[in-house]
Design a protein around this motif. Structure first.
Motif, PDB file in Angstrom:
ATOM      1  N   VAL A 210      37.710  32.701  58.074  1.00  0.00           N
ATOM      2  CA  VAL A 210      37.853  34.152  58.236  1.00  0.00           C
ATOM      3  C   VAL A 210      36.500  34.768  58.609  1.00  0.00           C
ATOM      4  CG1 VAL A 210      38.548  36.309  57.133  1.00  0.00           C
ATOM      5  CG2 VAL A 210      39.769  34.211  56.596  1.00  0.00           C
TER       6      VAL A 210
ATOM      7  N   LEU B   8      43.135  40.266  56.752  1.00  0.00           N
ATOM      8  CA  LEU B   8      41.765  40.437  56.240  1.00  0.00           C
ATOM      9  C   LEU B   8      40.752  40.376  57.389  1.00  0.00           C
ATOM     10  CD1 LEU B   8      40.117  40.525  53.471  1.00  0.00           C
ATOM     11  CD2 LEU B   8      39.701  38.119  53.894  1.00  0.00           C
ATOM     12  N   GLN B   9      40.966  39.403  58.256  1.00  0.00           N
ATOM     13  CA  GLN B   9      40.057  39.236  59.395  1.00  0.00           C
ATOM     14  C   GLN B   9      40.075  40.471  60.302  1.00  0.00           C
ATOM     15  OE1 GLN B   9      40.668  35.580  61.660  1.00  0.00           O
ATOM     16  NE2 GLN B   9      40.033  36.677  63.484  1.00  0.00           N
TER      17      GLN B   9
ATOM     18  N   ALA C 141      35.390  40.754  50.237  1.00  0.00           N
ATOM     19  CA  ALA C 141      36.456  39.905  50.799  1.00  0.00           C
ATOM     20  C   ALA C 141      37.492  39.501  49.747  1.00  0.00           C
ATOM     21  CB  ALA C 141      35.852  38.679  51.451  1.00  0.00           C
ATOM     22  N   GLY C 142      37.036  39.126  48.536  1.00  0.00           N
ATOM     23  CA  GLY C 142      37.952  38.645  47.489  1.00  0.00           C
ATOM     24  C   GLY C 142      39.010  39.676  47.123  1.00  0.00           C
TER      25      GLY C 142
ATOM     26  N   MET D  13      49.731  33.351  52.686  1.00  0.00           N
ATOM     27  CA  MET D  13      48.274  33.470  52.605  1.00  0.00           C
ATOM     28  C   MET D  13      47.655  33.490  54.001  1.00  0.00           C
ATOM     29  SD  MET D  13      45.804  34.040  50.731  1.00  0.00           S
ATOM     30  CE  MET D  13      45.653  33.651  49.012  1.00  0.00           C
ATOM     31  N   THR D  14      48.278  32.760  54.944  1.00  0.00           N
ATOM     32  CA  THR D  14      47.750  32.757  56.320  1.00  0.00           C
ATOM     33  C   THR D  14      47.820  34.159  56.913  1.00  0.00           C
ATOM     34  OG1 THR D  14      48.814  30.610  56.454  1.00  0.00           O
ATOM     35  CG2 THR D  14      47.865  31.458  58.488  1.00  0.00           C
TER      36      THR D  14
ATOM     37  N   GLU E  46      45.203  36.345  55.359  1.00  0.00           N
ATOM     38  CA  GLU E  46      43.869  36.105  55.912  1.00  0.00           C
ATOM     39  C   GLU E  46      43.715  36.696  57.315  1.00  0.00           C
ATOM     40  OE1 GLU E  46      42.916  31.936  55.484  1.00  0.00           O
ATOM     41  OE2 GLU E  46      42.038  32.320  53.515  1.00  0.00           O
ATOM     42  N   ASP E  47      44.813  36.652  58.072  1.00  0.00           N
ATOM     43  CA  ASP E  47      44.769  37.283  59.403  1.00  0.00           C
ATOM     44  C   ASP E  47      44.510  38.782  59.284  1.00  0.00           C
ATOM     45  OD1 ASP E  47      45.167  34.906  60.640  1.00  0.00           O
ATOM     46  OD2 ASP E  47      47.295  35.218  61.105  1.00  0.00           O
TER      47      ASP E  47
ATOM     48  N   TYR F  60      47.215  40.238  50.483  1.00  0.00           N
ATOM     49  CA  TYR F  60      48.176  39.276  49.928  1.00  0.00           C
ATOM     50  C   TYR F  60      49.442  39.998  49.453  1.00  0.00           C
ATOM     51  CZ  TYR F  60      49.761  35.540  46.731  1.00  0.00           C
ATOM     52  OH  TYR F  60      50.478  34.577  46.075  1.00  0.00           O
ATOM     53  N   ARG F  61      49.256  41.171  48.850  1.00  0.00           N
ATOM     54  CA  ARG F  61      50.413  41.914  48.325  1.00  0.00           C
ATOM     55  C   ARG F  61      51.349  42.406  49.425  1.00  0.00           C
ATOM     56  NH1 ARG F  61      49.016  46.512  46.646  1.00  0.00           N
ATOM     57  NH2 ARG F  61      46.757  46.430  46.405  1.00  0.00           N
TER      58      ARG F  61
ATOM     59  N   LEU G  51      41.315  40.560  49.983  1.00  0.00           N
ATOM     60  CA  LEU G  51      42.336  39.548  50.280  1.00  0.00           C
ATOM     61  C   LEU G  51      43.518  39.731  49.322  1.00  0.00           C
ATOM     62  CD1 LEU G  51      43.220  37.162  51.976  1.00  0.00           C
ATOM     63  CD2 LEU G  51      42.014  35.641  50.424  1.00  0.00           C
ATOM     64  N   GLY G  52      43.205  40.186  48.093  1.00  0.00           N
ATOM     65  CA  GLY G  52      44.260  40.510  47.119  1.00  0.00           C
ATOM     66  C   GLY G  52      45.169  41.607  47.658  1.00  0.00           C
TER      67      GLY G  52
ATOM     68  N   PHE H 157      38.400  43.434  58.534  1.00  0.00           N
ATOM     69  CA  PHE H 157      36.930  43.414  58.476  1.00  0.00           C
ATOM     70  C   PHE H 157      36.311  43.683  59.846  1.00  0.00           C
ATOM     71  CE2 PHE H 157      36.753  41.816  54.119  1.00  0.00           C
ATOM     72  CZ  PHE H 157      35.642  42.521  53.678  1.00  0.00           C
TER      73      PHE H 157
ATOM     74  N   LEU I 193      43.494  41.542  40.949  1.00  0.00           N
ATOM     75  CA  LEU I 193      43.893  40.495  41.909  1.00  0.00           C
ATOM     76  C   LEU I 193      42.777  40.219  42.916  1.00  0.00           C
ATOM     77  CD1 LEU I 193      46.417  38.774  42.625  1.00  0.00           C
ATOM     78  CD2 LEU I 193      47.007  40.531  44.282  1.00  0.00           C
ATOM     79  N   SER I 194      42.385  38.990  42.970  1.00  0.00           N
ATOM     80  CA  SER I 194      41.319  38.608  43.905  1.00  0.00           C
ATOM     81  C   SER I 194      41.478  37.137  44.288  1.00  0.00           C
ATOM     82  CB  SER I 194      39.957  38.852  43.232  1.00  0.00           C
ATOM     83  OG  SER I 194      38.934  38.516  44.118  1.00  0.00           O
ATOM     84  N   PHE I 195      41.217  36.842  45.540  1.00  0.00           N
ATOM     85  CA  PHE I 195      41.283  35.453  46.031  1.00  0.00           C
ATOM     86  C   PHE I 195      40.027  35.148  46.833  1.00  0.00           C
ATOM     87  CE2 PHE I 195      45.691  36.867  45.768  1.00  0.00           C
ATOM     88  CZ  PHE I 195      46.300  35.824  45.098  1.00  0.00           C
TER      89      PHE I 195
END
Lengths: 469, 188
Positions: A25, B47-48, B26-27, B40-41, B44-45, B34-35, B30-31, B51, A17-19
């Motif tokens: 960001v 993820l931010q 990042a990719g 998605m927002t 991403e929050d 996401y889980r 984000l997965g 990081f 899984l990757s996006f």
């Protein structure tokens, strides 16, 4: 082991899984990393800058030796103005080589005169030279700004004239306008001030062209608009600590010859003596309280102001209390002593302590920065404008050889430096409680100018601040 | 550039290295985010925030382990904190001390692709979703999960069993739909 098989297959799928995250960001992450670096840099520079501010303040408010301090202010002004005129007038108004060469020795002349006369101390001369240099620099800055402004007006006027002349329907209007702008050019060439009405008329008719001032104004406007979105949040603050007075101690203004008069001088008791005036003293309580209002700015910064009451103190050795009946007849000359409710006799470094008190109302303007979002710690630094509303301190009468409490002769308006750190101790839904150590140092000296004393209040304390989130 | 060199350059505050590290991870990260989230927002929050923590704590990274694994653990922790803090997840994260639900022996074939499966996991109630992710995907034991979420080990087991049963049910439904579609396409 069905469960393990299922989990393994889910795990494998999830590994794939990757996006692709959106661009914002990284932008935000990068911004945060850079902000942190900036904050670190700010903290690194905050200390030396604070130190330089303190030194600069001391330099400004330190009046030099007693001779200079005793002189009327107007005398200083005359000296400075004379030098300034000589320095500036030569190179600014002369265009010829002869004038320029003549101007150079003239600018050195006042300094030579001072050296020849040798009537001033080194510090006096330094102050005069510094004041002259600063005045010259300020005048040059004003001149260059004026020239730049004139240049801007001329450029715009010429642009407008060209376009106006090209499209003009009524020739007399163009002529009128040309006349106005020609007037501006002539005025500028002669380095005379532009007539205000003419400049205003020209400015109204001309389109706005971006210049350094406009850019600065636009940035400022944006910053103000951004900070306007944040509301002022109120709070209350209390502080408790120790305070004292730096550079000498209070002995009252009765005598100038304190070394000969003060019986506590050189008594060999081994107690705290410091400075040229050797009276025993020690720190006393400092209390402060007031309300605060603060506003968040960008990047972890905030600005705080408010109103605070502070009580500074210092304890001085007092000897023993004496009944008023034993007061000598010579006391009558000192009205303050004669009317004093209690007097003390020095007992050679023993006896009780007297609390000198100074009450101040102040308005602080401080900047606060939280260097790290993870650590709820704020660094606080700024200035405080205060007014000494009252107080009392112990003085010494050399004739009667007695101490007596009296109202101090103070510089009422006080400017002080404030620095500290505060940690968020507790946080609720609407309020947060912060606490930490702080330091106040008064740049303005405590005593009135005519006393010739150089004393500055200071305090170090622990503070608590309850404020709205 | 290998991970160790990349970390070193990031520690030296080289912007290009920081960007490279972000782009490299990042990719997949984000997965992970996401889980654990519902949109998605939100992902991403997380993820931010994750990081930012990674760059702040990079000095603590020990070269013995894998950089990807270390970043992943940070992302998971950040996601859990995000769920706890975010009011939208509060209600669903109220883990009740439920009676033990037996884990079924059902073991359907997972034919769907990663995104579809992640989509199904995200449809689980937030509490189930979190525990399923932590146990089935991250491989944490129920004891660890209990400590991480501040719940009883038994609660974790029970909720996991329910989550698993629900997910298997949806997977089976999905498989049936696919088979039906396949039959329809072949005309059988």
């Amino acid at each position: 082991m069905h469960e393990q098989e299922f989990e393994r297959s889910v795990q494998q799928k999830m590994e794939e899984l990757s996006f692709s995250p959106s661009a914002r960001v990284w932008k935000d992450v990068e911004q945060e990393i850079r902000d942190r670096k900036e904050r670190r840099r700010v903290i690194f520079w905050l200390l030396p800058v604070g130190l330089m501010l303190a030194l600069g303040g001391w330099w400004i408010f330190y009046p030099g030796d007693a001779n200079l301090a005793g002189k009327p202010v107007s005398e200083h002004k005359i000296e400075v103005n004379t030098n300034q005129e000589r320095n500036i007038s030569g190179p600014a108004t002369s265009n010829s080589q002869q004038d320029a060469s003549a101007a150079a020795p003239r600018s050195v002349e006042p300094q030579k005169e001072n050296e020849r006369g040798n009537t001033k101390s080194g510090k006096d001369r330094r102050e005069i030279v510094n004041a002259t240099t600063i005045a010259s620099a300020q005048k040059l800055k004003r001149e260059s700004f004026k020239n730049w402004a004139l240049q801007q007006v001329q450029t715009r006027a010429s642009k407008q004239r060209n376009s106006f002349a090209a499209n003009v329907q009524q020739p007399e209007q163009a002529n009128n306008f040309s006349g106005e702008t020609a007037g501006i050019s002539q005025t500028a060439a002669a380095t005379q001030p532009i007539p205000i009405n003419l400049a205003q008329a020209a400015a109204k008719q001309l389109p706005h062209a971006p210049g350094p001032l406009q850019e600065w104004a636009s940035t400022l406007k944006k910053d103000i608009a951004r900070s306007k979105k944040q509301n002022w949040k109120w709070g209350i603050q209390v502080q408790y600590g120790r305070s004292s007075i730096g550079q000498g101690l209070s002995l009252g203004g009765v005598t100038q010859d304190r070394a000969a008069a003060d019986p506590l001088m050189n008594n060999g008791s081994g107690n705290n003596f410091f400075g040229s005036v050797n009276q025993q003293s020690r720190n006393s309580d400092f209390i402060s309280g007031g309300f605060t209002v603060q506003k968040k700015l960008t990047g972890g910064w905030s600005v705080r102001t408010g109103l605070a009451y502070s009580r500074y103190g210092q304890q001085v050795r007092v000897g023993e209390a004496v009944p008023r009946s034993i007061l000598p007849t010579s006391v009558g000359r000192n009205e303050a002593l004669a009317s004093s409710s209690v007097v003390y006799r020095p007992t050679g470094g023993t006896g009780g302590w007297y609390n000198n008190r100074y009450h101040q109302l102040s308005v602080p303007v401080v900047l606060q920065v939280q260097p790290s979002r993870a650590i709820p710690l704020e660094i606080v630094g700024g200035m405080q404008l205060g007014y000494l509303v009252g107080g009392r301190e112990l003085r010494y009468d050399t004739t009667a050889k007695l101490y007596y409490p009296a109202r101090p002769e103070q510089q009422r308006v006080q400017l002080s430096l404030q620095a500290g750190i505060q940690y968020r101790i507790a946080t609720g839904r609407r309020y947060e409680l912060l606490g930490g150590p702080h330091l106040n140092y008064h740049l303005t000296r405590l005593d009135a100018a005519h006393t010739g004393r150089q004393r500055h209040l200071y305090a170090y304390q622990l503070g608590l601040q309850l404020r709205k989130k | 550039m290998d991970d160790q060199k990349l970390v070193q350059q990031c520690l030296n505050q080289r912007p290009e290295a920081q960007k490279l590290l972000y782009e490299r991870f990042a990719g997949p990260m984000l997965g992970v985010c996401y889980r654990y989230t519902k949109s998605m927002t939100d992902a991403e929050d997380v993820l931010q925030e994750g990081f930012i923590k990674v760059f702040r704590n990079l000095r603590q990274f020990r070269a013995e382990g894998e950089l990807g694994g270390w970043i992943r653990r940070i992302m998971v922790t950040t996601a859990l904190n995000y769920l706890k803090k975010n009011a939208r997840y509060q209600g669903e994260l109220a883990f009740e001390n439920e009676s033990l639900h037996p884990v079924s022996n059902d073991n359907p074939e997972v034919t769907m692709d990663a995104k579809e499966l992640a989509g199904l996991i995200r449809q689980l109630p937030a509490g189930y979703q979190t525990i399923f992710n932590l146990h089935a995907v991250e491989g944490y034991s129920h004891v660890d999960i209990g400590q991480m979420l501040g719940i009883h080990e038994g609660t974790s087991r029970s909720q996991y069993a329910r989550a698993r049963a629900l997910l298997i049910h949806w997977i089976k439904l999905n498989n049936t739909d696919h088979k039906t579609d396949a039959y329809a396409r072949t005309g059988i």
